[in-house]
Design an enzyme around this catalytic site. Sequence first.
Site, PDB file in Angstrom:
ATOM      1  CE  LYS A  49      -6.682   9.021   8.063  1.00 54.17           C
ATOM      2  NZ  LYS A  49      -7.293   7.860   8.723  1.00 54.17           N
ATOM      3  CG  ASP A 107     -10.103   7.682   6.720  1.00 49.49           C
ATOM      4  OD1 ASP A 107      -9.028   7.708   6.085  1.00 49.49           O
ATOM      5  OD2 ASP A 107     -10.152   7.741   7.964  1.00 49.49           O
ATOM      6  NE  ARG A 154     -10.898  -0.964   3.235  1.00 46.71           N
ATOM      7  CZ  ARG A 154     -11.501  -1.265   4.387  1.00 46.71           C
ATOM      8  NH1 ARG A 154     -12.682  -1.881   4.375  1.00 46.71           N
ATOM      9  NH2 ARG A 154     -10.949  -0.956   5.540  1.00 46.71           N
ATOM     10  CE  LYS A 188      -3.241   2.524   2.983  1.00 40.97           C
ATOM     11  NZ  LYS A 188      -3.984   2.507   4.264  1.00 40.97           N
ATOM     12  CG  ASP A 228      -2.176   5.098   5.285  1.00 42.34           C
ATOM     13  OD1 ASP A 228      -2.133   4.027   5.923  1.00 42.34           O
ATOM     14  OD2 ASP A 228      -3.193   5.491   4.700  1.00 42.34           O
TER      15      ASP A 228
END
Length: 493
Positions: free
Chosen positions: A274, A345, A349, A262, A286
């Site tokens: 967020k 958010d 995926r 990712k 992330d």
Amino acid sequence: MDIRTTTTTATDWAGDLLALGFFEDQVELSGSLAELDQKLDGILQELIAETEFKGKAGKSAIARISSKSPIRKIMILGLGKAEDFKLDTLRRTAATIARSAKKEKGKTLGISLPLWNNDPTSTTQAIAEGIELALHQDHRFKSNSEDNNDNHAPEQIQLLGLGDQTTAIERAQRICSGVILARELVAAPANVVTPVTLAETARDLAQEYGLDVEVLGQAECEALGMGAFLGVALASDLPPQFIHLTYRPSGTPRRKLAIIGKGLTFDSGGLNLKTGGSGIETMKMDMAGSAATLGAAKVVGQLKPDVEVHFIVAATENMISGRAMHPGDILTASNGKTIEVNNTDAEGRLTLADALVFAEKLGVDALVDLATLTGACIVALGDDIAGLWSSDDALAEQILQAADHSGEKLWRMPMEEKYFEGMKSQIADMKNTGPRAGGSITAALFLKQFVKETPWAHLDVAGPVWADKENGYNNAGATGYGVRTLVNWVLGS
């Protein structure tokens, strides 16, 4: 820093700091240790007695020796019970020794630790890994050079009684170079590491280690129908980069594997923004899955196994703007499946969906993805343990063994198929999130929809990619989690 092995034992070694390891309740001095103690005028026995040292895991003590001694200081460390002795015990003990030597400003360091499984090669590699990873410091963003105390690190480190293990040390250093690359990618802020930076890193690795690299821009991704990945990228002013890095062995590959990371270089949450207290300031990390993927590529490129490996990263940011994907939008992934976005958010995926489809079309024998995918995994397993989901028991066992050998904690989680019912959409094939309960499981089930027949495993690494404080051979900050597990898996496949 020069790490070497030698046939010299603790009895005959001379230098600034000598470190000795003891199993719990096995601290009696006999044989060569009694001889060493006599040579040191009883200082070793005195240190054991005065500190009530029993060899318990994590316990240590240091004593200064008289100026006439060939050894300036001696350190004793507890290894815990002999039956619990693992390679990671060696890594963690070596890390403690290395940090202590740095604190004591010892330039020459001798380390005498017991063999793991009567295997001097694995023992050497584990000790060297612990030293290299513990002493790595990232000072790139410090303006004050006084904050950099690397010059206090030992200059010469000898691993005693192990003979010639040059190859094991080189292997450890190559593996650690990949971990350090991953650490520094994750630690860098989002204004330093962007999708373009990740692509440039891949190109640099390709040039240095003879890998093949292809970076697809937005137009190429559109041509491949990557609507899920590009939906996430809509709001960013930075161009999306779909990175495909390939290691090919010189002969016919024994197997073909794909590793997918990712690559969200910053995650604002999108229009489901967020808010304060949500950890938005940490969202530079992330992309830790992609960092581990590129770190593994660096190691594989150096070790050159007889396995073909594809390293894939769909890199972008998840931002807000007038172009951003909306809650309720429907995206079409590159396998034709449609996704109702009920939470912007839950974007990682979406990027992985198209990356998995791309990877499977390469005709590989197995797929493994890594992602800082869900906070739910941290709730379930804590900060130190990653979650593993897999459609294939044999693949899952391979990865668990690779993780155990590396000392990276990993736990297999259930793939509860009925939970996918909560992700079904009335107007599309699926939603991108399900009910609150079992969030890490439903995330894995979502990814499963984008793999047909190939054995596949998903690692949710949201917890262990970052440490708030020093832990073993990990310093506070980015840990480089996943690189060593991936490398061990590739080498063992």
